[in-house]
Design a protein around this motif. Structure first.
Motif, PDB file in Angstrom:
ATOM      1  N   ARG A 231       0.622  -1.279  -0.255  1.00  0.00           N
ATOM      2  CA  ARG A 231       0.018  -0.434  -0.127  1.00  0.00           C
ATOM      3  C   ARG A 231       0.935   1.238   0.065  1.00  0.00           C
ATOM      4  O   ARG A 231       0.394   2.153  -0.800  1.00  0.00           O
ATOM      5  CB  ARG A 231      -0.783  -0.090   1.525  1.00  0.00           C
ATOM      6  CG  ARG A 231      -1.910   1.106   1.412  1.00  0.00           C
ATOM      7  CD  ARG A 231      -2.555   0.930   2.823  1.00  0.00           C
ATOM      8  NE  ARG A 231      -3.315   0.310   3.050  1.00  0.00           N
ATOM      9  CZ  ARG A 231      -4.497   0.144   3.190  1.00  0.00           C
ATOM     10  NH1 ARG A 231      -5.046   1.399   2.800  1.00  0.00           N
ATOM     11  NH2 ARG A 231      -5.563  -1.313   3.485  1.00  0.00           N
ATOM     12  N   ASP A 232       2.150   1.137   0.863  1.00  0.00           N
ATOM     13  CA  ASP A 232       2.733   2.270   1.218  1.00  0.00           C
ATOM     14  C   ASP A 232       3.810   2.328   1.010  1.00  0.00           C
ATOM     15  O   ASP A 232       5.156   2.714   1.700  1.00  0.00           O
ATOM     16  CB  ASP A 232       3.084   3.240   2.620  1.00  0.00           C
ATOM     17  CG  ASP A 232       1.462   3.199   2.872  1.00  0.00           C
ATOM     18  OD1 ASP A 232       1.014   3.535   2.227  1.00  0.00           O
ATOM     19  OD2 ASP A 232       1.300   2.363   3.561  1.00  0.00           O
ATOM     20  N   PHE A 233       4.827   1.894  -0.290  1.00  0.00           N
ATOM     21  CA  PHE A 233       5.256   1.253  -1.168  1.00  0.00           C
ATOM     22  C   PHE A 233       6.740   2.461  -1.724  1.00  0.00           C
ATOM     23  O   PHE A 233       6.145   3.198  -1.422  1.00  0.00           O
ATOM     24  CB  PHE A 233       5.638   0.339  -1.687  1.00  0.00           C
ATOM     25  CG  PHE A 233       6.754   0.110  -2.571  1.00  0.00           C
ATOM     26  CD1 PHE A 233       7.689  -0.674  -2.456  1.00  0.00           C
ATOM     27  CD2 PHE A 233       7.283   0.844  -3.727  1.00  0.00           C
ATOM     28  CE1 PHE A 233       8.972  -1.506  -2.165  1.00  0.00           C
ATOM     29  CE2 PHE A 233       8.779   0.413  -4.422  1.00  0.00           C
ATOM     30  CZ  PHE A 233       9.901  -0.735  -3.655  1.00  0.00           C
ATOM     31  N   SER A 234       8.291   2.065  -0.844  1.00  0.00           N
ATOM     32  CA  SER A 234       8.760   3.162  -1.277  1.00  0.00           C
ATOM     33  C   SER A 234      10.545   2.333  -0.995  1.00  0.00           C
ATOM     34  O   SER A 234      10.938   1.492  -0.340  1.00  0.00           O
ATOM     35  CB  SER A 234       9.113   3.856   0.102  1.00  0.00           C
ATOM     36  OG  SER A 234      10.383   4.947   0.234  1.00  0.00           O
ATOM     37  N   MET A 235      10.821   2.984  -2.272  1.00  0.00           N
ATOM     38  CA  MET A 235      12.251   1.966  -2.446  1.00  0.00           C
ATOM     39  C   MET A 235      13.287   2.729  -1.426  1.00  0.00           C
ATOM     40  O   MET A 235      13.948   1.968  -1.544  1.00  0.00           O
ATOM     41  CB  MET A 235      12.748   3.083  -3.422  1.00  0.00           C
ATOM     42  CG  MET A 235      14.047   2.138  -5.070  1.00  0.00           C
ATOM     43  SD  MET A 235      13.047   0.266  -4.671  1.00  0.00           S
ATOM     44  CE  MET A 235      15.346  -0.355  -4.808  1.00  0.00           C
ATOM     45  N   THR A 245      21.790  -0.111  -0.101  1.00  0.00           N
ATOM     46  CA  THR A 245      21.548   0.544  -0.925  1.00  0.00           C
ATOM     47  C   THR A 245      20.672   0.698  -1.921  1.00  0.00           C
ATOM     48  O   THR A 245      20.496  -0.178  -2.254  1.00  0.00           O
ATOM     49  CB  THR A 245      22.725   1.639  -1.302  1.00  0.00           C
ATOM     50  OG1 THR A 245      22.998   1.362  -2.337  1.00  0.00           O
ATOM     51  CG2 THR A 245      23.675   1.976  -0.644  1.00  0.00           C
ATOM     52  N   GLU A 246      19.848   2.262  -2.419  1.00  0.00           N
ATOM     53  CA  GLU A 246      18.899   1.748  -3.455  1.00  0.00           C
ATOM     54  C   GLU A 246      19.483   1.287  -4.740  1.00  0.00           C
ATOM     55  O   GLU A 246      19.023   0.278  -5.685  1.00  0.00           O
ATOM     56  CB  GLU A 246      17.901   2.975  -3.521  1.00  0.00           C
ATOM     57  CG  GLU A 246      17.339   3.377  -2.319  1.00  0.00           C
ATOM     58  CD  GLU A 246      15.808   4.375  -3.347  1.00  0.00           C
ATOM     59  OE1 GLU A 246      15.827   4.654  -4.392  1.00  0.00           O
ATOM     60  OE2 GLU A 246      16.519   5.832  -1.958  1.00  0.00           O
ATOM     61  N   ARG A 247      20.390   1.867  -5.020  1.00  0.00           N
ATOM     62  CA  ARG A 247      21.512   1.650  -5.858  1.00  0.00           C
ATOM     63  C   ARG A 247      21.680  -0.025  -6.439  1.00  0.00           C
ATOM     64  O   ARG A 247      21.363  -1.044  -6.896  1.00  0.00           O
ATOM     65  CB  ARG A 247      23.073   2.040  -6.332  1.00  0.00           C
ATOM     66  CG  ARG A 247      23.082   1.907  -7.787  1.00  0.00           C
ATOM     67  CD  ARG A 247      24.366   3.320  -7.871  1.00  0.00           C
ATOM     68  NE  ARG A 247      24.916   3.336  -8.869  1.00  0.00           N
ATOM     69  CZ  ARG A 247      26.160   3.876  -9.273  1.00  0.00           C
ATOM     70  NH1 ARG A 247      26.337   5.055  -8.340  1.00  0.00           N
ATOM     71  NH2 ARG A 247      26.855   3.759 -10.305  1.00  0.00           N
ATOM     72  N   LEU A 249      20.440  -2.337  -4.742  1.00  0.00           N
ATOM     73  CA  LEU A 249      18.989  -3.005  -4.568  1.00  0.00           C
ATOM     74  C   LEU A 249      18.691  -3.084  -5.836  1.00  0.00           C
ATOM     75  O   LEU A 249      18.336  -3.932  -6.093  1.00  0.00           O
ATOM     76  CB  LEU A 249      18.049  -2.648  -3.960  1.00  0.00           C
ATOM     77  CG  LEU A 249      16.156  -3.090  -3.742  1.00  0.00           C
ATOM     78  CD1 LEU A 249      16.431  -4.873  -3.001  1.00  0.00           C
ATOM     79  CD2 LEU A 249      15.773  -2.592  -2.534  1.00  0.00           C
ATOM     80  N   GLN A 250      18.757  -2.193  -6.722  1.00  0.00           N
ATOM     81  CA  GLN A 250      17.741  -1.776  -8.164  1.00  0.00           C
ATOM     82  C   GLN A 250      19.336  -2.645  -9.197  1.00  0.00           C
ATOM     83  O   GLN A 250      18.752  -3.694  -9.733  1.00  0.00           O
ATOM     84  CB  GLN A 250      18.532  -0.473  -8.329  1.00  0.00           C
ATOM     85  CG  GLN A 250      17.286   0.627  -7.420  1.00  0.00           C
ATOM     86  CD  GLN A 250      17.625   1.712  -8.857  1.00  0.00           C
ATOM     87  OE1 GLN A 250      18.647   1.907  -9.265  1.00  0.00           O
ATOM     88  NE2 GLN A 250      16.469   1.875  -7.970  1.00  0.00           N
ATOM     89  N   ARG A 251      20.235  -2.962  -8.949  1.00  0.00           N
ATOM     90  CA  ARG A 251      21.469  -3.501  -9.621  1.00  0.00           C
ATOM     91  C   ARG A 251      21.646  -5.480  -9.267  1.00  0.00           C
ATOM     92  O   ARG A 251      21.411  -6.037 -10.319  1.00  0.00           O
ATOM     93  CB  ARG A 251      22.913  -3.055  -9.146  1.00  0.00           C
ATOM     94  CG  ARG A 251      23.806  -3.819  -9.533  1.00  0.00           C
ATOM     95  CD  ARG A 251      25.429  -3.798 -10.112  1.00  0.00           C
ATOM     96  NE  ARG A 251      25.644  -4.086  -8.101  1.00  0.00           N
ATOM     97  CZ  ARG A 251      25.730  -2.787  -7.519  1.00  0.00           C
ATOM     98  NH1 ARG A 251      25.516  -1.572  -8.384  1.00  0.00           N
ATOM     99  NH2 ARG A 251      26.033  -2.687  -6.399  1.00  0.00           N
ATOM    100  N   ARG A 252      20.846  -5.726  -7.846  1.00  0.00           N
ATOM    101  CA  ARG A 252      20.254  -6.962  -8.130  1.00  0.00           C
ATOM    102  C   ARG A 252      19.187  -7.498  -8.598  1.00  0.00           C
ATOM    103  O   ARG A 252      19.108  -8.492  -8.795  1.00  0.00           O
ATOM    104  CB  ARG A 252      20.341  -6.842  -6.375  1.00  0.00           C
ATOM    105  CG  ARG A 252      21.656  -6.481  -5.432  1.00  0.00           C
ATOM    106  CD  ARG A 252      22.917  -8.007  -5.403  1.00  0.00           C
ATOM    107  NE  ARG A 252      22.043  -9.350  -4.676  1.00  0.00           N
ATOM    108  CZ  ARG A 252      23.063  -9.037  -3.344  1.00  0.00           C
ATOM    109  NH1 ARG A 252      23.807  -7.977  -2.928  1.00  0.00           N
ATOM    110  NH2 ARG A 252      22.607 -10.385  -2.499  1.00  0.00           N
ATOM    111  N   LEU A 253      18.094  -6.916  -8.813  1.00  0.00           N
ATOM    112  CA  LEU A 253      17.257  -7.289  -8.878  1.00  0.00           C
ATOM    113  C   LEU A 253      16.722  -7.324 -10.612  1.00  0.00           C
ATOM    114  O   LEU A 253      16.433  -8.351 -11.096  1.00  0.00           O
ATOM    115  CB  LEU A 253      15.560  -6.258  -8.597  1.00  0.00           C
ATOM    116  CG  LEU A 253      15.317  -6.539  -7.349  1.00  0.00           C
ATOM    117  CD1 LEU A 253      14.501  -4.874  -7.137  1.00  0.00           C
ATOM    118  CD2 LEU A 253      14.536  -7.224  -7.130  1.00  0.00           C
TER     119      LEU A 253
END
Length: 318
Positions: A231-235, A245-247, A249-253
């Motif tokens: 409902r309240d997803f935030s990266m 880190t966000e970066r 996490l994006q790379r792993r996904l």
């Protein structure tokens, strides 16, 4: 139309029988429409004897690329995990089949595969730079193994150039009906009626995203956290929750799942929305809010795009 079905040891029994039954039924029903049987079907192999995953021996014709096939079709292997598929692709008979498919393509045959048979087709290199689909639960592994293929695992059947791929298990029927449809849409409709098979453009209605084959602990933590916070997803909060880190996490996904975090969250929202549509009487607006959208119209559009079905169809289809 001459269709060769390439069989291999340990193949998925239902995959082979589904294709044979669908194409044979098309031949048998064609005279009802004043048509001649459209298919010449041959079961071929690179070995003299082939046994299915359930141990049945299949009589085959030795493959010959010069026989002038219009299509060479590869049903699924019996392997269901990345590890068993990796072992299967290294077998001598599978390597010989891959070489045979390349030779057939050079002789003008078009290539088709369903479910894990798409791995065999992809190993030929013929899907490089092309769009394809595969069995939904192996999509992450497929992306890593064949990064040059543009994969859309949500679709049931994908045709690109001279290659045709279909999704999981009983998508063999969809693949065979697609070939019938190329000959005669009315005959394909008749066969579908006899088989009680509706038009199924997408696998998304069937997929369970938590069953995807991946073993990355960061991705697994991200999935669990996201399911609890749709409902309240935030990266930013997601990255903090899984300890990276966000970066990163994006790379792993991207590496493990072959998609961005936002695209994966969208698919999780679709999955949860479909579940709520089928198990509750909540309105689309209420479900949209639960899964993280402000308006029901946004969810309706997304469901139609991802599944090929409207809300009423999804509620009725259980």
């Amino acid at each position: 139309m001459r269709i060769a079905i390439m069989v291999l040891d340990g193949m998925f029994d239902t995959g082979l029988s589904s294709v044979l039954d669908t194409l044979t039924m098309a031949n048998e029903l064609a005279p009802l429409q004043g048509k001649r049987p459209p298919f010449v079907i041959e079961v071929i192999s690179v070995r003299k004897r082939v046994r299915t995953a359930l141990g049945m021996e299949i009589p085959t014709v030795r493959f010959d690329a010069d026989q002038g096939f219009d299509w060479v079709l590869v049903p699924a292997l019996g392997s269901k995990t990345p590890e068993t598929l990796d072992a299967a692709l290294k077998r001598p008979d599978v390597r010989d089949a891959i070489a045979a498919l390349v030779k057939a393509s050079k002789r003008g045959a078009r290539l088709a595969a369903a479910c894990t048979g798409t791995y065999v087709l992809a190993a030929t290199g013929m899907l490089r730079g092309r769009a394809a689909t595969t069995t939904w639960w192996l999509s992450a592994d497929f992306r890593v193994r064949f990064p040059a293929v543009t994969l859309d695992e949500t679709r049931m059947v994908v045709e690109d150039g001279h290659c045709l791929t279909a999704g999981a298990a009983l998508a063999h029927v969809d693949l065979a009906l697609y070939l019938v449809r190329q000959h005669s849409p009315s005959l394909a409709h008749l066969v579908g009626r006899y088989l009680l098979v509706d038009d199924r453009p997408s696998q998304m209605s069937y997929a369970l995203l938590d069953h995807l084959s991946h073993s990355d602990p960061v991705v697994e933590r991200f999935e669990r956290w996201t399911r609890e916070n749709l409902r309240d997803f935030s990266m930013t909060e997601a990255a903090r929750a899984v300890g990276t880190t966000e970066r990163t996490l994006q790379r792993r996904l991207r590496k493990v799942l072959g998609r961005t975090p936002i695209a994966y969250v969208r698919d999780l929202r679709v999955e949860q929305a479909i579940h709520l549509l089928r198990t509750t009487d909540q309105s689309v607006d209420e479900i949209a809010e639960i899964v993280g959208y402000q308006e029901g119209v946004t969810l309706r559009t997304l469901l139609r795009d991802k599944t090929g079905r409207g809300v009423r169809e999804l509620r009725r289809w259980t």
